[in-house]
Design a protein around this motif. Structure first.
Motif, PDB file in Angstrom:
ATOM      1  N   PRO A   1      56.887 -94.639  22.346  1.00  0.00           N
ATOM      2  CA  PRO A   1      58.338 -94.784  22.505  1.00  0.00           C
ATOM      3  C   PRO A   1      59.094 -94.523  21.202  1.00  0.00           C
ATOM      4  O   PRO A   1      59.674 -95.426  20.632  1.00  0.00           O
TER       5      PRO A   1
ATOM      6  N   THR B   1      56.655-105.171  26.261  1.00  0.00           N
ATOM      7  CA  THR B   1      58.014-104.698  26.013  1.00  0.00           C
ATOM      8  C   THR B   1      58.512-103.796  27.134  1.00  0.00           C
ATOM      9  O   THR B   1      57.766-102.955  27.651  1.00  0.00           O
TER      10      THR B   1
ATOM     11  N   PHE C   1      61.296-100.947  27.512  1.00  0.00           N
ATOM     12  CA  PHE C   1      62.182-100.072  26.737  1.00  0.00           C
ATOM     13  C   PHE C   1      63.327 -99.567  27.609  1.00  0.00           C
ATOM     14  O   PHE C   1      63.096 -99.114  28.722  1.00  0.00           O
TER      15      PHE C   1
ATOM     16  N   HIS D   1      65.824 -96.678  27.428  1.00  0.00           N
ATOM     17  CA  HIS D   1      66.063 -95.459  26.648  1.00  0.00           C
ATOM     18  C   HIS D   1      67.420 -94.842  26.938  1.00  0.00           C
ATOM     19  O   HIS D   1      68.025 -94.245  26.066  1.00  0.00           O
TER      20      HIS D   1
ATOM     21  N   ALA E   1      63.570-103.704  24.477  1.00  0.00           N
ATOM     22  CA  ALA E   1      63.885-102.791  23.360  1.00  0.00           C
ATOM     23  C   ALA E   1      64.943-101.807  23.834  1.00  0.00           C
ATOM     24  O   ALA E   1      64.683-100.989  24.707  1.00  0.00           O
TER      25      ALA E   1
ATOM     26  N   ARG F   1      67.511 -98.819  23.072  1.00  0.00           N
ATOM     27  CA  ARG F   1      67.738 -97.745  22.097  1.00  0.00           C
ATOM     28  C   ARG F   1      69.155 -97.795  21.545  1.00  0.00           C
ATOM     29  O   ARG F   1      70.110 -97.993  22.294  1.00  0.00           O
TER      30      ARG F   1
ATOM     31  N   TYR G   1      65.447 -98.628  17.900  1.00  0.00           N
ATOM     32  CA  TYR G   1      65.562 -99.602  18.995  1.00  0.00           C
ATOM     33  C   TYR G   1      65.986-100.960  18.451  1.00  0.00           C
ATOM     34  O   TYR G   1      65.623-101.322  17.333  1.00  0.00           O
TER      35      TYR G   1
ATOM     36  N   TYR H   1      65.691-105.002  19.374  1.00  0.00           N
ATOM     37  CA  TYR H   1      64.805-105.834  20.196  1.00  0.00           C
ATOM     38  C   TYR H   1      65.439-107.166  20.558  1.00  0.00           C
ATOM     39  O   TYR H   1      66.027-107.828  19.713  1.00  0.00           O
TER      40      TYR H   1
END
Lengths: 596, 596
Positions: B322, B410, B412, B414, B452, B454, B468, B470
């Motif tokens: 990622p 996690t 993500f 995006h 996470a 972006r 990213y 968090y």
């Protein structure tokens, strides 16, 4: 207006004398040697047979012819050169058939196609041979070559004008028109003039041939009768050779319609289709004019021969009427887009004269075959199509013919070159360091006259009448003018999209450019500070000052895209005369630069 | 990393939901109708005979296949669409021979050349049919089409991998590699995965074919074994389809060497060969990558399919690891160089997506035949080579698959699109007006995890860890972030010579451009005042604000060249989102503008 021929002018010192000396001492021999190596001389023996090496090209006759003309105009008839020329004339005499015809390609390669292939430079070669014969006769008084060419002209007259037995009416590549006018001027045989007029009158009455590149009749200027043409179109060397012939005929016959067409076409070129260097031809596809304001810098075609042909056209327009614009254009051409065609050492040449070079893109073009047709980046001694080198010789040889014209009242001084001219019981001595500086001293001997001296367009502080300043002169009088020559910046019409936000640095008539050799890569990113004082450093090799100015460039970055920052570093931009580009190996080059 | 498929994501409102609705309601039917009109549907009947009209092209199978895939991914199986698809499957079943082979062109036009013409899209069509069958099966559970395509894949395995009886080893146009990975993922039949790996492993062991455009093996990425390739080369759709397949194989086999090659190639694209719009392909010659930093704006190739293929590649790289750059590139593509490929009304398309249009130059190109290959200036409903329209359908249908990935710790985020996603006992509801504004609200349901999110690269005021930010999230938790979205200016590396002195106006991830419709002609001459306050006016049709800024332009002049003066007139520059260009008829357009 009367012409003052190159035969009446001799350059004594300065910029053009230096150039002429290089061409005399180096170029004449070097071009001959390359022509010899490639088989162009041997070809006149007419011994080539299918399967042999070095097959004659359709235009080889003209390459040698232009070389002979250059030697003759220069008066460089050394014993060696005379022997070479007489040997070529021997071969022409042997090779000419009983009809008067002489053409290498259509005798040894395609004899079955004589006067059948309109596209293949047959009459173009004839025209150049005629020009060579005229020049050789004028210099030496020996008339053998001239007589041979009169026979050939008679043959052409019979085939095209009397019998109409050729497969076409007008040539695909013009040139013979202006050549026949020259043949008339030396022989006073009216038939040759009439034949020139015939080729001009017939052109465009119908579309004779369509070239693959273009819509009907555009490429070779036969899309409509020439008197109805108002724009410059198609292959630009063909075009300007034709327009030169048209201007000759318009002047000699006082043909108003033809003169009007010439004026319209000339305006179309200079208002819409000419580079600031005087180069013409915006597309390598068809080596042609394209549309108004389309002047790409990197992919410019701007052939050396095209610049020459534009000067020919302007010269002939100037003989009709002394408008300053004609001399301005000749000046633009000779100091820039023409002169860039030959290296400083006189040995190598450019066919195209682009206004920007980025070598990587040219190399890309080689990787991606059949690509985007960028010009070559380094000069060559000879090309497959090597029309330009001998054209440069004959043009520099005759450069003096552009300086003066006269009528019964007035002597016009159009160009500034140190030298002496004698004509019509007048003698003029011109002394100048032009274009290094703008001081011009003219001593006049002869009857009382007006002296009309052109005020160059960069010279904004001298008042003129339509571009000329008039003096009353009498025998022995000296006139001195000083055209101030500061560095200045030129912009182009916003419609020239390539140049938006960009400017050309000039000094006098000379266009300057940036080269990688002095400034590193990525010339497009250099921003010249127009408020900084230009430092001029005389450069011996270039014969002109190099200009140094304060400039800025962005700091190198690693990323491809990033937020605008205003980080720049100060640098010194070094500008050299455009005509001197590519004399120090392959290099990025740029004419239109950023200025702030 | 685990993928969150488009099947686990539904968009509920906002920018992308609106786009999807237009494609669902308009584009699907419109593209089918054009395909029907042009004979692409009928071609599946395999009744074409020499002399008939509408000869099937080599890639027609793939056009219809992508349309089916789009309909299936969209879940637009209306009774009409189901009937159309089932009818096509009927024809495929009838047309497939006992070996499992199915290809229209090589059955009715050149049956003698089956598996003999490497260049002619045979396996490319197979790949798209396989992708369509996978999508249709996943949606409907009906396995007839899938079984037919398994038989075809078996046939291909036998011919290429077992018997090696084809006249070539790897296809000239890649695509089947990634398709076989999909076939494996739905059938769990390892042979299909091995076959994909086989095609990748074999590529470049030798140069199988040389296309006219390029030096050996570059055009179709077989110049060396793929694991040794470090740069993006050749036809860029072929390239990125290959790289996508390579990334799939690298991930599934944990093939470090292949992963490294993918990373090097990806960096080569984004650091040197990608337009700011996410477009790729700098040359229409070969529709190809060229050299580093060569990004011509007007003659850009930047095919819509190429943008899609780059997003595919980035998406697969994101599944390996990622890194924010992958999501950044997907974002660049989807809001700019991809989305410009379809008109706002969903009916018409661009094949090329240039960054500058000057209609006169395109017209010149038509006058000077065989010219400089500028892109078309107006969108069309269908092309002879109509790969892009159905590719747009399937890509927009599946756009949701780019939003999330996850591992055991996690989740993500995006991309920012309003909608719901359910996967791995997790549910996420995202609410945002992105890219109209930068507020993003994320509601999380599921076990404790790291979230996470972006941080877009334009957002300079939020600190991130490698792109990213968090959050620790637990069931029912809501997270809100506001990415501020001012107008900003981007410059490119000085080595991109075309953009020196020019900047792109952006807002969030969206590239803006000038159009003649708002600003008149000669956009290159407009200089935007970067210190003036941008006025943002929301535009319903564009779905985003139009930006207005103070600007200057030079006063019109008659002459072609004249001494630099600083006369300008003030004006207002109107900038529209790049993806919305050419929706109001033919118009000049410009992305890289002058700014002061």
């Amino acid at each position: 207006m009367n012409e003052v021929s190159y035969r009446n002018v001799s350059l004594t010192e300065g910029f053009w004398k230096n150039r002429q000396d290089i061409v005399k001492n180096i170029t004449i021999e070097s071009v001959y040697d390359r022509f010899f190596d490639t088989g162009r001389v041997e070809a006149f023996e007419m011994k080539w047979k299918k399967g042999d090496e070095k097959q004659p090209h359709v235009f080889w006759d003209s390459d040698i012819a232009k070389w002979i003309e250059g030697v003759a105009v220069f008066n460089e008839i050394t014993p060696e050169n005379e022997e070479k020329i007489e040997h070529i004339i021997d071969m022409i005499e042997d090779g000419q058939d009983e009809s008067g015809y002489f053409n290498i390609f259509f005798t040894v390669v395609e004899p079955e196609n004589r006067f059948k292939k309109r596209t293949e430079h047959e009459l173009y070669c004839a025209g150049h041979l005629i020009e060579a014969a005229v020049a050789y006769y004028r210099l030496t008084g020996k008339d053998r070559f001239l007589r041979l060419m009169c026979r050939y002209a008679d043959c052409i007259e019979k085939v095209f004008r009397i019998d109409k037995s050729a497969d076409f009416t007008t040539p695909g590549h013009e040139e013979i028109e202006l050549a026949l006018v020259k043949l008339y001027s030396v022989t006073e045989e009216k038939r040759y003039l009439e034949l020139a007029k015939f080729f001009i009158d017939e052109r465009g009455k119908k579309i004779e041939h369509t070239y693959g590149f273009f819509n009907d009749g555009v490429y070779d200027q036969c899309f409509k009768p020439v008197r109805e043409q108002e724009t410059a179109e198609g292959h630009c060397v063909r075009a300007c050779y034709l327009y030169s012939g048209m201007a000759d005929i318009a002047r000699i016959y006082d043909d108003k319609e033809l003169k009007h067409a010439c004026e319209m076409i000339f305006e179309d070129i200079v208002n819409y289709k000419m580079y600031i260097t005087g180069g013409i031809g915006s597309s390598p596809i068809g080596e042609a004019f394209t549309i108004k304001y389309d002047l790409p810098n990197m992919r410019a075609y701007t052939e050396t021969c095209a610049a020459i042909s534009l000067a020919f056209f302007a010269h002939r327009m100037q003989l009709i009427e002394p408008k300053a614009i004609y001399a301005e254009i000749i000046e633009k051409v000779i100091y820039n887009g023409f002169l860039s065609g030959i290296s400083l050492d006189g040995k190598s040449f450019f066919y195209e004269n682009p206004l920007e070079i980025i070598p990587e893109l040219r190399h890309k073009d080689v990787v991606v075959k059949n690509g985007e047709r960028f010009p070559i980046t380094e000069r060559l001694e000879v090309f497959d199509c090597s029309c330009c080198p001998p054209n440069v010789i004959r043009f520099i040889a005759a450069i003096g013919e552009n300086i003066y014209t006269y009528d019964e009242n007035t002597v016009f001084v159009h160009q500034f070159m140190s030298g002496e001219a004698e004509f019509d019981s007048i003698k003029i001595i011109q002394e100048t360091n032009y274009p290094f500086d703008g001081k011009v001293r003219i001593r006049y001997y002869g009857p009382d006259r007006k002296l009309a001296v052109r005020v160059p367009d960069f010279c904004e502080d001298i008042e003129s009448e339509n571009g000329y300043i008039y003096f009353d002169v009498s025998d022995g009088m000296e006139t001195e003018i000083d055209f101030t020559m500061p560095v200045y910046f030129v912009e182009s019409n916003p419609l020239v999209y390539e140049n938006c936000g960009r400017y050309t640095v000039m000094r006098g008539p000379v266009v300057y450019c940036l080269e990688e050799k002095d400034n590193g890569k990525v010339l497009r990113d250099i921003v010249i500070d127009s408020n900084s004082e230009p430092e001029e450093v005389y450069d011996n090799e270039f014969g002109l000052p190099v200009i140094k100015m304060k400039a800025y460039r962005r700091k190198a970055q690693k990323k491809l895209y990033y937020r605008k920052n205003n980080e720049t570093e100060e640098t010194t931009a070094t500008l050299i005369p455009y005509y001197a580009f590519a004399n120090r190996g392959e290099s990025e080059m740029l004419v239109w630069v950023q200025i702030r």
